[in-house]
Write an enzyme that holds these catalytic residues in place. Structure first.
Site, PDB file in Angstrom:
ATOM      1  CE  LYS A 203      -9.521   0.290   5.555  1.00 15.30           C
ATOM      2  NZ  LYS A 203      -8.205   0.888   5.702  1.00 15.30           N
ATOM      3  CB  CYS A 257      -5.058  -3.677   4.746  1.00 16.37           C
ATOM      4  SG  CYS A 257      -4.504  -3.517   6.434  1.00 16.37           S
TER       5      CYS A 257
HETATM    6  N1  SAJ Z   1       2.682  -3.303  -3.415  1.00 11.17           N
HETATM    7  C1  SAJ Z   1       3.099  -3.572  -4.729  1.00 11.17           C
HETATM    8  N2  SAJ Z   1       3.289  -2.535  -5.581  1.00 11.17           N
HETATM    9  C2  SAJ Z   1       3.105  -1.240  -5.215  1.00 11.17           C
HETATM   10  C3  SAJ Z   1       2.672  -0.965  -3.904  1.00 11.17           C
HETATM   11  C4  SAJ Z   1       2.458  -2.017  -3.027  1.00 11.17           C
HETATM   12  O1  SAJ Z   1       3.291  -4.732  -5.101  1.00 11.17           O
HETATM   13  O2  SAJ Z   1       3.320  -0.343  -6.047  1.00 11.17           O
HETATM   14  C5  SAJ Z   1       2.440  -4.399  -2.478  1.00 11.17           C
HETATM   15  C6  SAJ Z   1       3.297  -4.329  -1.204  1.00 11.17           C
HETATM   16  O3  SAJ Z   1       4.561  -4.873  -1.436  1.00 11.17           O
HETATM   17  C7  SAJ Z   1       2.450  -5.130  -0.235  1.00 11.17           C
HETATM   18  C8  SAJ Z   1       1.030  -4.815  -0.667  1.00 11.17           C
HETATM   19  O4  SAJ Z   1       1.113  -4.298  -1.979  1.00 11.17           O
HETATM   20  O5  SAJ Z   1       2.674  -6.514  -0.371  1.00 11.17           O
HETATM   21  C9  SAJ Z   1       0.291  -3.837   0.223  1.00 11.17           C
HETATM   22  O6  SAJ Z   1       1.157  -2.791   0.646  1.00 11.17           O
HETATM   23  P1  SAJ Z   1       0.697  -1.268   0.714  1.00 11.17           P
HETATM   24  O7  SAJ Z   1       1.850  -0.477   1.168  1.00 11.17           O
HETATM   25  O8  SAJ Z   1       0.037  -0.865  -0.547  1.00 11.17           O
HETATM   26  O9  SAJ Z   1      -0.476  -1.254   1.784  1.00 11.17           O
HETATM   27  P2  SAJ Z   1      -0.675  -1.813   3.286  1.00 11.17           P
HETATM   28  O10 SAJ Z   1      -1.452  -3.084   3.192  1.00 11.17           O
HETATM   29  O11 SAJ Z   1       0.568  -1.832   4.055  1.00 11.17           O
HETATM   30  O12 SAJ Z   1      -1.648  -0.643   3.863  1.00 11.17           O
HETATM   31  C10 SAJ Z   1      -2.857  -0.376   3.164  1.00 11.17           C
HETATM   32  C11 SAJ Z   1      -2.956   1.135   2.904  1.00 11.17           C
HETATM   33  N3  SAJ Z   1      -4.025   1.381   1.936  1.00 11.17           N
HETATM   34  C12 SAJ Z   1      -3.834   2.150   0.828  1.00 11.17           C
HETATM   35  O13 SAJ Z   1      -2.775   2.655   0.542  1.00 11.17           O
HETATM   36  C13 SAJ Z   1      -5.030   2.374  -0.022  1.00 11.17           C
HETATM   37  C14 SAJ Z   1      -3.221   1.885   4.199  1.00 11.17           C
HETATM   38  O14 SAJ Z   1      -3.442   3.260   3.968  1.00 11.17           O
HETATM   39  C15 SAJ Z   1      -4.449   1.279   4.907  1.00 11.17           C
HETATM   40  O15 SAJ Z   1      -4.746   1.949   6.121  1.00 11.17           O
HETATM   41  C16 SAJ Z   1      -4.113  -0.167   5.222  1.00 11.17           C
HETATM   42  O16 SAJ Z   1      -3.935  -0.840   3.955  1.00 11.17           O
HETATM   43  C17 SAJ Z   1      -5.273  -0.749   6.014  1.00 11.17           C
HETATM   44  O17 SAJ Z   1      -5.096  -0.928   7.233  1.00 11.17           O
HETATM   45  O18 SAJ Z   1      -6.352  -0.938   5.458  1.00 11.17           O
END
Ligand code: SAJ
Length: 406
Positions: A203, A257
């Site tokens: 995880k 997360c």
């Molecule tokens: N972000 C970027 N560039 C990208 C993708 C995301 O800057 O290309 C930023 C987003 O704007 C945001 C942050 O990263 O600020 C996180 O966003 P995210 O969409 O990547 O993830 P979360 O935090 O909303 O959800 C994550 C997910 N994990 C993964 O994709 C590996 C989700 O599947 C998990 O269940 C969740 O964390 C969790 O609860 O752990």
């Protein structure tokens, strides 16, 4: 009908409770937040997550889901409580420990206990198991115990809860098999069985993978800025390679997360987790970097008393969630620095820290347009139309929704 007691009705516990009750389980949802429990039982819940409030209200009405302030006897217990970071970025396991203690008096021979909260490797075995053992039951044999991490993406939870593959780490193979039956009732993806510590680490590795990848994109973005190159063009071209797939740079990483979980690996293996730690530093330093970028641009354009229009304050697109939002940090810092800052966000309601404006009001007469969140509502706007309403013409598009097409 099997009875499940779910401890913690947050963004994972509540949808899981709803889905399990739809699948025929009798669900007792437990939360210490009395307001939430009351609202749930009054069929009056609101939720940021799309579709969740409607589903929760419908399942409460069905009588197979009730919310309570304390646990009761059940066949299965699921712990879905938060594990926030401490000030020094260690996992605060208080809620996990409290949840385990709270169910202990109700545990009976043959019960299954599931931990879903994100925790440092070893927590199920070293912290949860000893607490549950105080019930007098032998773990693995008399009381079954597994770790099953949630994997749902905020904004798409109800779909991902059903469709994603799951990992179940059992304290013994029998526990894992029993949990597989429960998750198999609603999970359409594959279910992989392993031990508890491997599942805990998997995880954390998932979210660290995302964090490290985003940090790489953000570092590339900073290097491109220093060389006066368009990062969007550079990434677009690099991604034409068959084995290269760079994610999007941005103003930093937020949410509860990806911005937190990598620290739990660092906590356990500080000498080894150097890259993971550095990635956290890169992403956490992005808001400051963007603020400096704005300051430099305003200075170079010789603008006095600059008015800055900020588009978006949430942690990512398509949500009203503000937790650890880099966009919000940037707006706060620009305000502290004395700029006239106007911000808008179509997803944010009941925000009281500073006034939010409509998009028109935000850009009207602004010197600098600062795009912070790639909400679809912003993507649909033509940049030319915004520029016409502004006084100046500075654009800083941290998500590349306009500038990536240049
Ligand atoms: N972000 C970027 N560039 C990208 C993708 C995301 O800057 O290309 C930023 C987003 O704007 C945001 C942050 O990263 O600020 C996180 O966003 P995210 O969409 O990547 O993830 P979360 O935090 O909303 O959800 C994550 C997910 N994990 C993964 O994709 C590996 C989700 O599947 C998990 O269940 C969740 O964390 C969790 O609860 O752990």
């Amino acid at each position: 009908m099997k009875k499940i007691c779910i401890i913690g009705l947050g963004y994972v516990g509540l949808p899981t409770a709803c889905i399990l009750s739809l699948k025929g389980f009798k669900v007792i949802g437990v939360d210490t937040n009395s307001k939430l429990v009351k609202k749930l039982n009054q069929v009056d819940i609101g939720a940021i997550e799309p579709g969740l409030a409607g589903l929760a209200n419908a399942t409460i009405r069905s009588d197979r889901f009730i919310a309570k302030l304390s646990p009761e006897e059940a066949d299965i217990f699921m712990i879905c409580v938060a594990t926030p970071p401490t000030n020094d970025n260690k996992a605060d396991l208080t809620f996990v420990k409290d949840a385990a203690k709270s169910i202990s008096p109700y545990l009976r021979k043959g019960n299954l206990v599931v931990l879903e909260s994100t925790v440092p490797p070893g927590t199920t075995e070293e912290i949860v198991k000893p607490i549950l053992e105080k019930s007098g039951l032998r773990i693995g044999g008399e009381l079954h115990l597994v770790y099953c991490p949630e994997r749902v993406l905020p904004g798409n939870i109800l779909k991902e809860l059903v469709e994603n593959d799951r990992i179940i780490g059992g304290i013994d193979p029998e526990s894992a098999e029993l949990a597989k039956e429960v998750y198999g009732s609603f999970v359409e993806g594959e279910i992989y069985l392993t031990d508890t510590t491997t599942a805990e680490m998997a995880k954390l590795v998932e979210n660290s993978f995302r964090d490290v990848n985003i940090a790489f994109a953000n570092e590339v973005s900073r290097v491109c800025d220093s060389l006066d190159l368009s990062v969007w063009k550079v990434i677009e071209l690099a991604n034409k390679h068959p084995r290269v797939s760079i994610v999007k740079p941005g103003p930093g990483v937020g949410g509860h997360c990806v911005a937190v979980d990598p620290f739990f690996i660092v906590q356990k293996a500080p000498d080894e987790a150097k890259l993971i730690k550095t990635a956290r530093w890169v992403n956490d330093s992005m808001p400051d970097y963007i603020v400096k970028k704005v300051e430099r641009a305003v200075k170079a354009a010789k603008i006095k008393s600059a008015v800055i229009a900020c588009l978006g304050i949430t942690y990512k697109a398509g949500t009203g969630d503000l937790r650890r939002s880099p966009a919000l940090k940037i707006v706060r810092r620009l305000r502290e620095k004395g700029y006239t800052v106007r911000a808008c966000d179509p997803y944010v309601r009941n925000f009281t820290e500073f006034p939010l404006f409509s998009l028109e009001e935000t850009v009207d007469g602004a010197d600098c347009l600062l795009l912070l969140v790639d909400h679809k509502e912003f993507k649909e706007i033509k940049l030319d139309a915004l520029l016409k309403k502004m006084r100046g013409s500075l654009i800083i598009d941290t998500r590349g929704i306009w500038l990536s097409n240049e």
